[in-house]
Scaffold this active site. Sequence first.
Site, PDB file in Angstrom:
ATOM      1  N   HIS A  67       0.052  -7.638  -8.107  1.00  0.00           N
ATOM      2  CA  HIS A  67       1.024  -8.037  -7.271  1.00  0.00           C
ATOM      3  C   HIS A  67       1.915  -7.046  -6.603  1.00  0.00           C
ATOM      4  O   HIS A  67       1.964  -7.244  -5.245  1.00  0.00           O
ATOM      5  CB  HIS A  67       1.824  -9.235  -7.782  1.00  0.00           C
ATOM      6  CG  HIS A  67       3.062  -9.755  -6.963  1.00  0.00           C
ATOM      7  ND1 HIS A  67       4.329  -9.385  -7.216  1.00  0.00           N
ATOM      8  CD2 HIS A  67       2.879 -10.762  -6.161  1.00  0.00           C
ATOM      9  CE1 HIS A  67       4.911  -9.889  -6.053  1.00  0.00           C
ATOM     10  NE2 HIS A  67       4.111 -11.206  -5.473  1.00  0.00           N
ATOM     11  N   GLU A  70      -0.235  -5.716  -3.945  1.00  0.00           N
ATOM     12  CA  GLU A  70      -0.205  -6.345  -2.762  1.00  0.00           C
ATOM     13  C   GLU A  70       0.881  -5.903  -1.893  1.00  0.00           C
ATOM     14  O   GLU A  70       0.792  -5.728  -0.682  1.00  0.00           O
ATOM     15  CB  GLU A  70      -0.571  -7.683  -3.178  1.00  0.00           C
ATOM     16  CG  GLU A  70      -0.327  -8.798  -2.034  1.00  0.00           C
ATOM     17  CD  GLU A  70       0.537 -10.014  -2.294  1.00  0.00           C
ATOM     18  OE1 GLU A  70       1.401 -10.373  -1.558  1.00  0.00           O
ATOM     19  OE2 GLU A  70       0.251 -10.537  -3.308  1.00  0.00           O
ATOM     20  N   HIS A  71       1.983  -5.938  -2.457  1.00  0.00           N
ATOM     21  CA  HIS A  71       3.165  -5.756  -1.616  1.00  0.00           C
ATOM     22  C   HIS A  71       3.179  -4.108  -1.108  1.00  0.00           C
ATOM     23  O   HIS A  71       3.398  -4.112   0.210  1.00  0.00           O
ATOM     24  CB  HIS A  71       4.342  -5.752  -2.562  1.00  0.00           C
ATOM     25  CG  HIS A  71       4.993  -7.068  -2.638  1.00  0.00           C
ATOM     26  ND1 HIS A  71       6.394  -7.549  -2.218  1.00  0.00           N
ATOM     27  CD2 HIS A  71       4.583  -8.222  -3.077  1.00  0.00           C
ATOM     28  CE1 HIS A  71       6.375  -8.744  -2.764  1.00  0.00           C
ATOM     29  NE2 HIS A  71       5.437  -9.361  -3.027  1.00  0.00           N
ATOM     30  N   GLU A 142      12.146 -11.969  -6.285  1.00  0.00           N
ATOM     31  CA  GLU A 142      11.064 -12.886  -5.911  1.00  0.00           C
ATOM     32  C   GLU A 142      10.832 -13.623  -7.671  1.00  0.00           C
ATOM     33  O   GLU A 142      10.392 -14.604  -7.782  1.00  0.00           O
ATOM     34  CB  GLU A 142       9.763 -12.187  -5.480  1.00  0.00           C
ATOM     35  CG  GLU A 142       8.525 -13.217  -5.474  1.00  0.00           C
ATOM     36  CD  GLU A 142       7.428 -12.465  -4.926  1.00  0.00           C
ATOM     37  OE1 GLU A 142       6.275 -13.101  -4.882  1.00  0.00           O
ATOM     38  OE2 GLU A 142       7.629 -11.427  -4.083  1.00  0.00           O
TER      39      GLU A 142
END
Length: 431
Positions: A67, A70-71, A142
């Site tokens: 993840h 991905e950022h 998040e």
Amino acid sequence: MQLLHYPNINETLYREVLPNGLEVTLLPKKDYHKTYGIFTTNYGSIDNDFIPIQQSNYIKVPDGIAHFLEHKLFEKEDEDVFQKFGRQGAAANAFTSFTRTSYLFSSTNHVKKNIKTLLDFVQTPYFTDESVNKEKGIIEQEIQMYQDDPNWRLYFGILNNMYPKHPLHIDIAGTAESINKITADDLYLSYNTFYHPSNMNLFIVGKMNPEALMNFIRENQAIKTFPEAKEIKRRFPLESPEDLIKEDQIELSVSRPKSIVGLKGLDNVPEDDFKRFKYQTSIQLLLQLLFGDTSSHYLSMYNDGLIDDSFSFEFALDRSFHFADFSTDTNNPEQFANQMINLLLKSDQSEELTERNLALAKKKMIGKHLQSLDSLEYIANQYSAMRFGDTNLFDLTKIIESIKLKDLLAIQKQFIRPEGLSRFYIYPKKR
């Protein structure tokens, strides 16, 4: 270039595996103005224990790296990729799941320019310790946002019960502790292992000339250099039925209790691609017959006040795991769980499992599928998720039609077993 014709739905796929290993699939839609592209790597949150490329020993990386990657891939040294897509008239996004990471765009013009941007930004990593450290605070927020979401906590609560050793039970974004351990070197290590073209696929659907577009993609990849493709070796903890946690609960700031029942698949699923796809679809049909909103089980629980419109169920099958879960908001969480488990264990005797009901359920599933094929987003997002070797999304109608009642009864005995059942509750905090 391989052409795959699906006359029953009047579609033709154009597919080619490029010399660097990248699989490219194109689906022309001449009556559409929009084009949708999705670039996916077979790498997700559960892939935290593997042998890095050009190394020989397993390593374990901090949770949440997929993840985090991905950022960070959207941020380059001299530009913001989202802004670049915007200038080219495209909307872009990305998402990470347990087993995949996907980058996507949609646009009505500048299609080749946007495909080039999609390929180039994903295949050109840029990480520094400074930019990585800056991102940690954003991702930590998040994570906290999801920790405050009762439905998210309910879902991961039952995953933790069913898979207490497997990384499936860990939040896709990781934990505040794990992401603070991530370094730029960790990102490059994971990127170089899992973002090789041979572990990725590109799917484009919409208005296009497939021959010209495939040639454009070939040329883009031909000028780039990648190391020799190697088999990716992952490993996961061994689990036994005895590891499953039968029951657990937490308290949160909710107005009503929440209850979820999990059913973990204990046997290996079929290795044959067609049979694997049929296995998945058969279980989805079985659960729809037993607990769909027109079933007697659903109506009985609804009329008894055990469930309301929040009731839902799903089935998930992917590499190294498969399970079903059933959840609802309810004033009687223990009673709901008891009733669900009782209905599951006695489902072989259910009056819902008839030839007539199966025929209706198959028609409904085929109708919903065919309707969904009008959506470019649905096709692109589901193509990678519903891929079993050479069998894919466009074979679903054939799969559904092949399923017989005897298949459901056999799978019911294989999948629904008492040692795979678990329950998890969320109760309102006591004042």
